[in-house]
Design an enzyme around this catalytic site. Structure first.
Site, PDB file in Angstrom:
ATOM      1  CD  GLU A   1      11.914   4.481   9.509  1.00 26.82           C
ATOM      2  OE1 GLU A   1      12.002   5.482  10.242  1.00 26.82           O
ATOM      3  OE2 GLU A   1      12.107   4.374   8.236  1.00 26.82           O
TER       4      GLU A   1
ATOM      5  CD  GLU B   1       9.425  12.967  11.747  1.00 25.98           C
ATOM      6  OE1 GLU B   1      10.472  12.369  11.247  1.00 25.98           O
ATOM      7  OE2 GLU B   1       8.430  12.771  12.011  1.00 25.98           O
TER       8      GLU B   1
ATOM      9  CB  CYS C   1      12.546   9.553   8.934  1.00 27.46           C
ATOM     10  SG  CYS C   1      13.178   8.229   8.318  1.00 27.46           S
TER      11      CYS C   1
ATOM     12  CE  LYS D   1      -1.953   2.917   2.104  1.00 33.90           C
ATOM     13  NZ  LYS D   1      -2.086   4.434   1.759  1.00 33.90           N
TER      14      LYS D   1
END
Length: 496
Positions: free
Chosen positions: A260, A395, A293, A185
């Site tokens: 992750e 973040e 990331c 996906k």
């Protein structure tokens, strides 16, 4: 409602329907969603919008194909994975051009690094399966222990928008090598190269149903996939809030899950650092418009170096060329989506309102946005932030770095470890023993010393704290994608 048709994008025909059991399939209700290029906002294509019917069909296809693929010899699986790598290399320029239009990353990066690495990822896991996967037998008294890796079953792989095909290959390659079948996906903001990957795998001879690609939104088809009782593994890369939904859905079936997640990684510049190297690595954190990331977005600089580091950083960052990522001279492209740009700008505005200073940047690139498409944000460096500031703790996922200073190693480690994340850390030092002492104390899945973003697939990869659960890479990938089995045999059994 318009239905998807094969669409020419950068001269490449991309079929935006689902890929289920070896054929192209429209959604049951023919629903679609638009895919826009972050470069200039143009609509690239209409994408099939999947839901529970498509999720069920894809998992059923993967389940039906699993026994045959699991029984395929490791050598034959490896041969097909190498053929997939050949297909990626053959279509490298097409993949680079399509993905640049789809997610706004630099075409030069796709050509030089990303797409060659996609091919390498398939080759690596093919070779690891046939050459390196193994555990020496060992004895317990007179009994022999033999460890083996058995394919687990259908896997759901959910990938992010910032490096679509790269992340897909990091997951698809080991899952297929292990003998599993896959339902992929891709992210709805950058779905196109996943569709091309389906074509490449079919051309390479991958049997129908072994890889399925279902497009759509996470709350719809993603939810249906992660809560499906026939799924045996889930691998997800994305945000912490979405991971909570994935984990909750997986928990009902006790489906093993690899996560992750986000990062707020530090980049530490110790007092004995090479300043030129430190500045080079710091400016590199603007790569992919800050949508990485692993990026060391928190610059932690020894107080004795602050003034000179900042002067050099501002000069080097000022030389970055921001513009159309299709231009080979561009260093910094657009952010992915209007919602993402709004999020980035909100972090910066609130930080400045709270007393931070934008040494460079501080807002959208207005002139460029008027010329192109509205999603270009100037590279930004914020100073004057306390450790508990939102811009330090959360973040941002854009071209925004913060700079804090420290006076001692103890303070540096405290600041570096002072968030809820633990994905990575970068350390710059001119003294090996000093660097080793600091690295040992950092909470991170990966620590880079005097370098950045070196990813060897033999190494474990993942995050600590809220940056993730589990490790992938090398044998760690097979440990996740397989059921490990230990067979204990009595040696004095008197075999015929």
């Amino acid at each position: 409602m318009p239905h998807p048709a094969p669409t020419p994008i950068a001269g490449t025909r991309v079929d935006t329907r689902h890929w289920i059991n070896g054929v192209r399939v429209e959604s049951a209700d023919r629903a679609t969603f638009p895919d826009h290029s972050p470069i200039d906002g143009t609509e690239l294509a209409r994408i099939s919008r999947g839901g529970k019917p498509e999720a069920d069909a894809a998992v059923a296809a993967a389940k039906a194909a699993f026994p045959g693929w699991a029984a395929t010899s490791p050598q034959e699986r490896a041969r097909i994975l190498h053929a997939i790598a050949d297909g990626v290399e053959k279509r490298l320029e097409e993949l680079a051009q399509v993905e640049t239009r789809d997610n706004g990353a630099l075409v030069r990066s796709h050509r030089r690094g990303v797409m060659p690495r996609v091919a390498h990822n398939f080759r690596f896991f093919a070779d690891w399966l046939t050459n390196d996967l193994g555990h020496a037998d060992f004895d317990t008294n007179t009994r022999r222990n033999h460890v083996s890796w058995d394919p687990a079953g259908p896997c759901v792989l959910i990938t992010p928008w910032n490096a679509p095909l790269m992340m897909e290959s990091w997951k698809v390659a080991p899952a297929l090598a292990a003998g599993n079948t896959v339902v992929l996906k891709p992210a709805e903001w950058s779905p196109l190269t996943a569709s091309l990957l389906a074509d490449i795998t079919a051309e390479a001879g991958l049997p129908a149903g072994v890889l399925n690609v279902v497009q759509g939104y996470g709350a719809e088809v993603g939810q249906a996939l992660t809560e499906h009782p026939d799924v045996r593994r889930i691998s997800f890369t994305g945000s912490v809030p979405t991971a909570r939904h994935v984990a909750a859905a997986a928990a009902a079936n006790l489906t093993p899950t690899s996560l992750e997640l986000g990062g707020k990684s530090p980049l530490l510049v110790l007092e004995d650092a090479d300043l030129d190297l430190a500045v080079e690595l710091a400016v590199e954190q603007y790569d992919n418009a800050g949508q990485v990331c692993l990026a060391g977005t928190r610059l932690l600089v020894h107080e004795s170096l602050e003034a000179e580091f900042t002067r050099r950083f501002v000069a080097k960052a000022g030389s970055l060329v921001q513009g159309d990522p299709r231009d080979a001279a561009t260093d910094l492209g657009p952010n992915i989506h209007p919602r993402q740009l709004e999020k980035i700008d909100g972090f910066v505005r609130r930080a400045v309102e709270a007393g931070a200073r934008a040494v460079i940047g501080g807002g959208p690139n207005t002139a460029l946005n008027e010329e192109l498409g509205g999603l270009y944000y100037r590279p930004t460096l914020l100073t004057g932030l306390p450790q508990d500031a939102e811009a330090v703790q959360e973040e941002i996922f854009g071209p925004v770095l913060t700079l804090q200073t420290f006076g001692s190693d103890e303070e540096a480690v405290t600041l570096a470890n002072g968030t809820r994340f633990g994905l990575a850390a970068t350390l710059v030092s001119g003294d090996r023993a000093h660097a080793d002492r600091i690295a040992e104390q950092l909470v991170a899945g990966t620590v880079w010393v005097n370098c950045f973003y070196v990813r060897d697939l033999r190494a474990p990869f993942g995050g600590s704290r809220q940056s993730g659960i589990g490790r992938e890479g090398g044998t760690w990938s097979f440990d996740f994608y397989c059921d490990l089995k230990n067979t204990v045999t009595a040696q004095e059994s008197g075999w015929a």
